[in-house]
Write a protein that holds these residues in place. Sequence first.
Motif, short mmCIF file in Angstrom:
data_model
loop_
_atom_site.label_atom_id
_atom_site.label_comp_id
_atom_site.label_asym_id
_atom_site.label_seq_id
_atom_site.Cartn_x
_atom_site.Cartn_y
_atom_site.Cartn_z
N PRO A 1 98.33 70.21 34.56
CA PRO A 1 99.17 69.06 34.19
C PRO A 1 100.34 68.90 35.15
N ALA A 2 100.74 67.66 35.34
CA ALA A 2 101.96 67.39 36.12
C ALA A 2 103.17 67.58 35.21
N LEU A 3 104.24 68.11 35.77
CA LEU A 3 105.45 68.41 35.00
C LEU A 3 106.63 67.66 35.58
N ILE A 4 107.43 67.09 34.70
CA ILE A 4 108.67 66.43 35.08
C ILE A 4 109.80 67.10 34.32
N ASP A 5 110.74 67.64 35.05
CA ASP A 5 111.91 68.31 34.45
C ASP A 5 113.02 67.28 34.28
N VAL A 6 113.38 66.99 33.04
CA VAL A 6 114.35 65.94 32.71
C VAL A 6 115.60 66.59 32.15
N ARG A 7 116.76 66.10 32.57
CA ARG A 7 118.04 66.60 32.07
C ARG A 7 118.77 65.47 31.37
N LEU A 8 118.99 65.60 30.05
CA LEU A 8 119.72 64.60 29.30
C LEU A 8 121.22 64.85 29.42
N ASN A 9 122.01 63.82 29.12
CA ASN A 9 123.47 63.96 29.17
C ASN A 9 124.04 64.44 27.84
N GLY A 10 123.21 65.10 27.06
CA GLY A 10 123.62 65.66 25.77
C GLY A 10 122.50 66.51 25.23
N ALA A 11 122.62 66.88 23.96
CA ALA A 11 121.60 67.72 23.36
C ALA A 11 120.29 66.95 23.19
N ALA A 12 119.18 67.67 23.30
CA ALA A 12 117.85 67.06 23.14
C ALA A 12 117.52 67.01 21.65
N THR A 13 118.06 66.02 20.97
CA THR A 13 117.84 65.87 19.54
C THR A 13 116.47 65.25 19.28
N PRO A 14 115.92 65.40 18.07
CA PRO A 14 114.63 64.78 17.76
C PRO A 14 114.65 63.26 17.95
N GLU A 15 115.77 62.61 17.68
CA GLU A 15 115.85 61.17 17.87
C GLU A 15 115.70 60.80 19.34
N ARG A 16 116.34 61.55 20.22
CA ARG A 16 116.22 61.27 21.66
C ARG A 16 114.80 61.53 22.15
N LEU A 17 114.18 62.57 21.67
CA LEU A 17 112.80 62.86 22.08
C LEU A 17 111.86 61.75 21.62
N LYS A 18 112.09 61.25 20.40
CA LYS A 18 111.26 60.16 19.89
C LYS A 18 111.45 58.90 20.73
N ALA A 19 112.68 58.64 21.15
CA ALA A 19 112.94 57.47 21.99
C ALA A 19 112.23 57.60 23.34
N LEU A 20 112.22 58.79 23.91
CA LEU A 20 111.52 59.00 25.19
C LEU A 20 110.01 58.84 25.02
N GLU A 21 109.48 59.31 23.92
CA GLU A 21 108.05 59.13 23.66
C GLU A 21 107.70 57.65 23.56
N THR A 22 108.57 56.89 22.92
CA THR A 22 108.32 55.45 22.79
C THR A 22 108.33 54.77 24.16
N VAL A 23 109.21 55.22 25.06
CA VAL A 23 109.30 54.63 26.39
C VAL A 23 108.09 54.99 27.24
N LEU A 24 107.62 56.23 27.13
CA LEU A 24 106.55 56.71 27.99
C LEU A 24 105.15 56.35 27.48
N ALA A 25 105.01 56.09 26.19
CA ALA A 25 103.68 55.83 25.64
C ALA A 25 102.94 54.70 26.34
N PRO A 26 103.56 53.55 26.65
CA PRO A 26 102.79 52.47 27.30
C PRO A 26 102.39 52.78 28.74
N VAL A 27 103.22 53.50 29.50
CA VAL A 27 102.97 53.71 30.92
C VAL A 27 102.28 55.04 31.20
N ALA A 28 102.41 56.03 30.29
CA ALA A 28 101.79 57.34 30.50
C ALA A 28 101.26 57.84 29.16
N PRO A 29 100.08 57.39 28.75
CA PRO A 29 99.55 57.77 27.43
C PRO A 29 99.35 59.27 27.26
#
Length: 284
Positions: A106-134
């Motif tokens: 698998p390809a890996l992308i290391d992402v650094r958020l400007n705060g804690a990685a809360t479940p809400e932020r992870l869900k928002a990232l999943e919503t953004v990536l779902a259309p372009v990277a299923p």
Amino acid sequence: MAGPMPWVIAIMVALTAIALAAGLAIGNAVTSARAEIEGGVTVQLLEPRADVRARETRAAIDALKRQPRIAGLRQVPQAELDALIEPWLGTEIAAPGSTGSAIPVPALIDVRLNGAATPERLKALETVLAPVAPSARIDAQASWLKPVFDAMVSLQVLAIALVALLAFALAAAVLLAARSALGANREVIEIVHLLGGTDAQVARVFQRSIGLDAAGGGAVGLALAMVVILSIGRRFGGLGAGMVDSGALVWTDWLLLALVPLLSTVLAMLTARFTVLHALRKML
């Protein structure tokens, strides 16, 4: 240092300093690691086809760069991925362009958020990536190490408990030594009282004697502990691991270690004083 008491105190101080150093080092490692990975997120592209995986990776990076809460990101190079899986899969299976039994990595992308990685932020990232990277899967780096952090915190609590038990053992040893000395010098103490000596004066004699024993034993114990701590620290330092390196003792930790024999001496003197005063009230 002729009697047994200074050496008992030296052993107690050495064990206390070693346990305290272990607790401080574990606390530094946990604090540093948590601060470093608090906003860390790993995006895995699990698409088995190499061309589709590369396309999804580029699209995921573009989508992530447009997000306002992303402090930084980096695609993990293939060479790093190969080095990570080489001990388990070997060089031939993991080599790019290999055929037959080649396993897609698998390809890996290391992402650094400007705060804690809360479940809400992870869900928002999943919503953004779902259309372009299923095939993208998002994991918070802190969740991977939570069992490790929990185990390290348990070890830190154990070290603190050991320090408290050693302090209690030191006080108990001084108490027994003071009572033994009182019993051996009962007649002398009675004569001192007949000559006008007070309980406080008698207690001061025992307190000074125990204080000298504790000071000498504490200095020896701290020296022994320093040898052990520096030797173990040098061995762990040779590992070159990030979490191990972050557990190095800072100057405030060394100051606390230096206070161990002083606090042990104070504890021994107070224990001796109150033990003697309490025993004298019952004796005379």
